[in-house]
Design an enzyme around this catalytic site. Structure first.
Site, mmCIF file in Angstrom:
data_model
loop_
_atom_site.group_PDB
_atom_site.id
_atom_site.type_symbol
_atom_site.label_atom_id
_atom_site.label_comp_id
_atom_site.label_asym_id
_atom_site.label_seq_id
_atom_site.Cartn_x
_atom_site.Cartn_y
_atom_site.Cartn_z
ATOM 1 N N HIS A 271 0.863 -1.321 0.115
ATOM 2 C CA HIS A 271 -0.102 0.010 -0.142
ATOM 3 C C HIS A 271 0.953 1.362 0.147
ATOM 4 O O HIS A 271 1.816 1.137 0.783
ATOM 5 C CB HIS A 271 -0.889 0.019 1.392
ATOM 6 C CG HIS A 271 -2.016 1.000 1.073
ATOM 7 N ND1 HIS A 271 -2.046 2.191 1.262
ATOM 8 C CD2 HIS A 271 -3.381 0.542 0.824
ATOM 9 C CE1 HIS A 271 -3.272 2.740 1.161
ATOM 10 N NE2 HIS A 271 -4.043 1.706 0.924
ATOM 11 N N ASP A 327 -7.645 -5.198 0.024
ATOM 12 C CA ASP A 327 -8.368 -6.215 -0.833
ATOM 13 C C ASP A 327 -8.092 -7.674 -0.496
ATOM 14 O O ASP A 327 -8.568 -8.652 -1.196
ATOM 15 C CB ASP A 327 -7.840 -5.764 -2.267
ATOM 16 C CG ASP A 327 -8.484 -4.690 -2.907
ATOM 17 O OD1 ASP A 327 -9.576 -4.439 -2.451
ATOM 18 O OD2 ASP A 327 -8.003 -3.889 -3.517
HETATM 19 N N1 ACO Z 1 4.203 -7.739 -3.461
HETATM 20 C C1 ACO Z 1 5.506 -7.823 -3.482
HETATM 21 N N2 ACO Z 1 6.281 -6.759 -3.421
HETATM 22 C C2 ACO Z 1 5.623 -5.346 -3.570
HETATM 23 C C3 ACO Z 1 4.336 -5.251 -3.612
HETATM 24 C C4 ACO Z 1 3.641 -6.579 -3.613
HETATM 25 N N3 ACO Z 1 2.349 -6.464 -3.690
HETATM 26 N N4 ACO Z 1 4.016 -3.926 -3.793
HETATM 27 C C5 ACO Z 1 5.107 -3.366 -3.493
HETATM 28 N N5 ACO Z 1 5.983 -4.051 -3.548
HETATM 29 C C6 ACO Z 1 7.663 -3.934 -3.494
HETATM 30 C C7 ACO Z 1 8.185 -3.078 -4.655
HETATM 31 O O1 ACO Z 1 8.555 -4.273 -5.566
HETATM 32 C C8 ACO Z 1 9.035 -2.382 -4.133
HETATM 33 O O2 ACO Z 1 10.285 -2.948 -4.063
HETATM 34 P P1 ACO Z 1 11.679 -2.478 -4.097
HETATM 35 O O3 ACO Z 1 11.839 -1.304 -3.008
HETATM 36 O O4 ACO Z 1 12.819 -3.395 -3.981
HETATM 37 O O5 ACO Z 1 11.709 -1.797 -5.524
HETATM 38 C C9 ACO Z 1 8.893 -1.727 -2.730
HETATM 39 O O6 ACO Z 1 7.675 -2.781 -2.440
HETATM 40 C C10 ACO Z 1 7.975 -0.351 -3.039
HETATM 41 O O7 ACO Z 1 6.710 -0.484 -4.000
HETATM 42 P P2 ACO Z 1 6.277 0.389 -5.052
HETATM 43 O O8 ACO Z 1 5.563 -0.149 -6.338
HETATM 44 O O9 ACO Z 1 7.132 1.622 -5.122
HETATM 45 O O10 ACO Z 1 4.889 0.932 -4.190
HETATM 46 P P3 ACO Z 1 3.638 1.667 -4.582
HETATM 47 O O11 ACO Z 1 3.240 2.417 -3.401
HETATM 48 O O12 ACO Z 1 3.846 2.504 -5.762
HETATM 49 O O13 ACO Z 1 2.456 0.749 -4.814
HETATM 50 C C11 ACO Z 1 0.727 -0.508 -4.691
HETATM 51 C C12 ACO Z 1 1.434 0.461 -3.914
HETATM 52 C C13 ACO Z 1 0.197 -0.124 -6.196
HETATM 53 C C14 ACO Z 1 -0.750 -0.929 -3.931
HETATM 54 C C15 ACO Z 1 1.427 -1.724 -4.862
HETATM 55 O O14 ACO Z 1 1.975 -2.488 -3.657
HETATM 56 C C16 ACO Z 1 0.809 -3.081 -5.700
HETATM 57 O O15 ACO Z 1 0.745 -3.030 -6.849
HETATM 58 N N6 ACO Z 1 0.172 -3.841 -5.010
HETATM 59 C C17 ACO Z 1 -0.587 -5.143 -5.381
HETATM 60 C C18 ACO Z 1 -1.880 -4.362 -6.067
HETATM 61 C C19 ACO Z 1 -3.007 -4.332 -4.887
HETATM 62 O O16 ACO Z 1 -3.324 -5.296 -4.018
HETATM 63 N N7 ACO Z 1 -3.753 -3.115 -5.088
HETATM 64 C C20 ACO Z 1 -4.612 -2.747 -3.967
HETATM 65 C C21 ACO Z 1 -4.267 -1.729 -3.231
HETATM 66 S S1 ACO Z 1 -5.227 -1.275 -1.982
HETATM 67 C C22 ACO Z 1 -6.455 -0.418 -2.733
HETATM 68 O O17 ACO Z 1 -6.399 0.339 -3.640
HETATM 69 C C23 ACO Z 1 -8.126 -0.559 -2.220
#
Ligand code: ACO
Length: 391
Positions: A271, A327
């Site tokens: 998140h 979610d």
């Molecule tokens: N699984 C594993 N690793 C993850 C995940 C995940 N779901 N999400 C982020 N990371 C890691 C990234 O690879 C990154 O690693 P790094 O530091 O080695 O590069 C680090 O955590 C930061 O990730 P970002 O992509 O910069 O995080 P951001 O804040 O941009 O993304 C998001 C947030 C879009 C929710 C992301 O976590 C994601 O895509 N999750 C999966 C989709 C999801 O569950 N969405 C629902 C969100 S809740 C809602 O909208 C109601």
């Protein structure tokens, strides 16, 4: 021909995704991502989940006060009496392809409400109240109607003697749900009702800032919520749990995903704000546990798989602040309530309408049209090349 990177004067650095950039002043909800705390109008989400109802919470979010008994009764009665949708909207929905995604059907239907009720009168409090009532009342009916229509059935009419959540489950499943199911569904709606400046709320506020009608505001927010990085993740969580298939497969599955792609994103995890387990995921997990304890069936294994998956992912990527988000467990709860996977996001929208409307009202109160800037990275002084001379 020259290429430039032009930054207008007084513009700060470009931040992709506008991360940490305030886009509004708001008193609707508050998140502490380090402590895992979410409040609506200052009240902790756990307290609302335990003591409130969705409609009372919607009232709190939109009108910024807990209603008195009389105010709540009036609000509920108004909503219950506006739950039917016009036959012309139903006829329009019958023409939607049954293979279309219910979120697309909902976006089109929400926008269509504007054809019937748009006569904009934004400074008029009665207009605002009516729009709030109509949207909260009709969105669940439209979600349930599309579900029945795509199976070739007539939609079920709302029942005046059933409350908000029981009526939705009744319209969807064509049978009155038991009390526990209706209460659990109502709590799910409370948990999803608002969440500060997320993508769909931002979308709602941008649309609201043009002073268009509230049906367009909700339709644009529904379109934004549909994406898999936002509301669409719960549907994909169930697909992932089904693909894993058993508790024993969890660890090899996670290891394989990370081996193929060390940055693999597991749906339902991570998140932008929470760096601990999302407080809504904690409440939802408890609800899932309660439901799974009440009745056992084939889907039980998915709860066990989910718990094991949470453990393994925490072990592998927990150090990056990656924990279950809202979610993750919501899909398991909805599935157990008999809601098909592609309706998870429309159900999320039913709840989030309350938040979008609260933000719409707040935006109108301090409006300035959104008009950010950009950093131009294109060309200048290019020549027009005649079509026969282009390679
Ligand atoms: N699984 C594993 N690793 C993850 C995940 C995940 N779901 N999400 C982020 N990371 C890691 C990234 O690879 C990154 O690693 P790094 O530091 O080695 O590069 C680090 O955590 C930061 O990730 P970002 O992509 O910069 O995080 P951001 O804040 O941009 O993304 C998001 C947030 C879009 C929710 C992301 O976590 C994601 O895509 N999750 C999966 C989709 C999801 O569950 N969405 C629902 C969100 S809740 C809602 O909208 C109601």
């Amino acid at each position: 021909m020259s290429v430039s990177e032009y930054t207008p004067a007084n513009v700060c650095e470009y931040i992709p995704g506008l991360e940490n950039i305030p886009a509004a002043r708001s008193s609707i909800s508050y998140v502490d991502g380090q402590q895992g705390r979410l409040e609506y109008r200052g009240i902790a989400i756990e307290e609302l989940a335990a003591k409130s109802t969705f409609l009372e919470t919607a009232y709190l979010l939109i009108w910024n006060k807990l209603p008195t008994r009389e105010e709540l009764k009036k609000f509920e009665t108004e909503i219950y009496s506006h739950r039917r949708i016009k036959y012309r909207i139903q006829d329009m929905m019958k023409c939607f392809p049954e293979t279309g995604h219910p979120m697309d059907a909902l976006q089109a239907s929400a926008a269509a409400l504007g054809l019937f009720y748009s006569r904009r009168a934004l400074p008029n409090q009665d207009y605002i109240r009516q729009a709030v009532v109509r949207l909260l009342a009709k969105i669940p009916t439209m979600v349930a109607a599309f579900q029945l229509m795509r199976k070739g059935n007539e939609p079920v009419r709302p029942r005046d003697d059933l409350d908000y959540s029981a009526n939705f489950l009744y319209m969807l499943g064509e049978k009155v749900p038991d009390k526990l199911a209706a209460r659990i569904f109502d709590v799910c709606l409370i948990l999803h009702a608002d969440h500060t400046m997320n993508a769909s709320t931002f979308s709602a506020r941008v649309t609201a800032s043009t002073l268009t009608d509230p049906y367009a505001v909700v339709a644009s927010a529904v379109g934004t919520l549909a994406g898999p990085l936002h509301g669409g993740a719960s549907e994909e969580v169930i697909e992932m749990l089904q693909k894993i298939g058993s508790v024993e497969n969890v660890r090899p599955y996670v290891e394989q995903c990370l081996e193929n792609d060390p940055k693999y994103k597991f749906m339902g995890f991570g998140h932008r704000v929470y760096k601990v387990k999302d407080p809504r995921a904690i409440v939802l997990q408890n609800l899932a546990k309660e439901l799974f304890q009440q009745s056992h069936d084939d889907s039980d294994k998915y709860y066990d798989i989910a718990v094991e998956l949470e453990k393994v992912i925490e072990e592998k990527v927990g150090h990056k602040g990656i924990y279950p988000n809202v979610d993750y467990y919501s899909g398991l709860v909805y599935r157990k309530l008999g809601i098909p996977a592609d309706l998870f996001t429309p159900v999320f929208a039913i709840a989030r309408v309350a938040g979008w409307l609260a933000h719409w009202r707040e935006q109108l109160g301090e409006n300035r049209i959104y008009r950010p800037t950009q950093i131009y990275t294109g060309q200048h002084q290019s020549s027009y090349v005649a079509i026969e001379q282009r390679s």
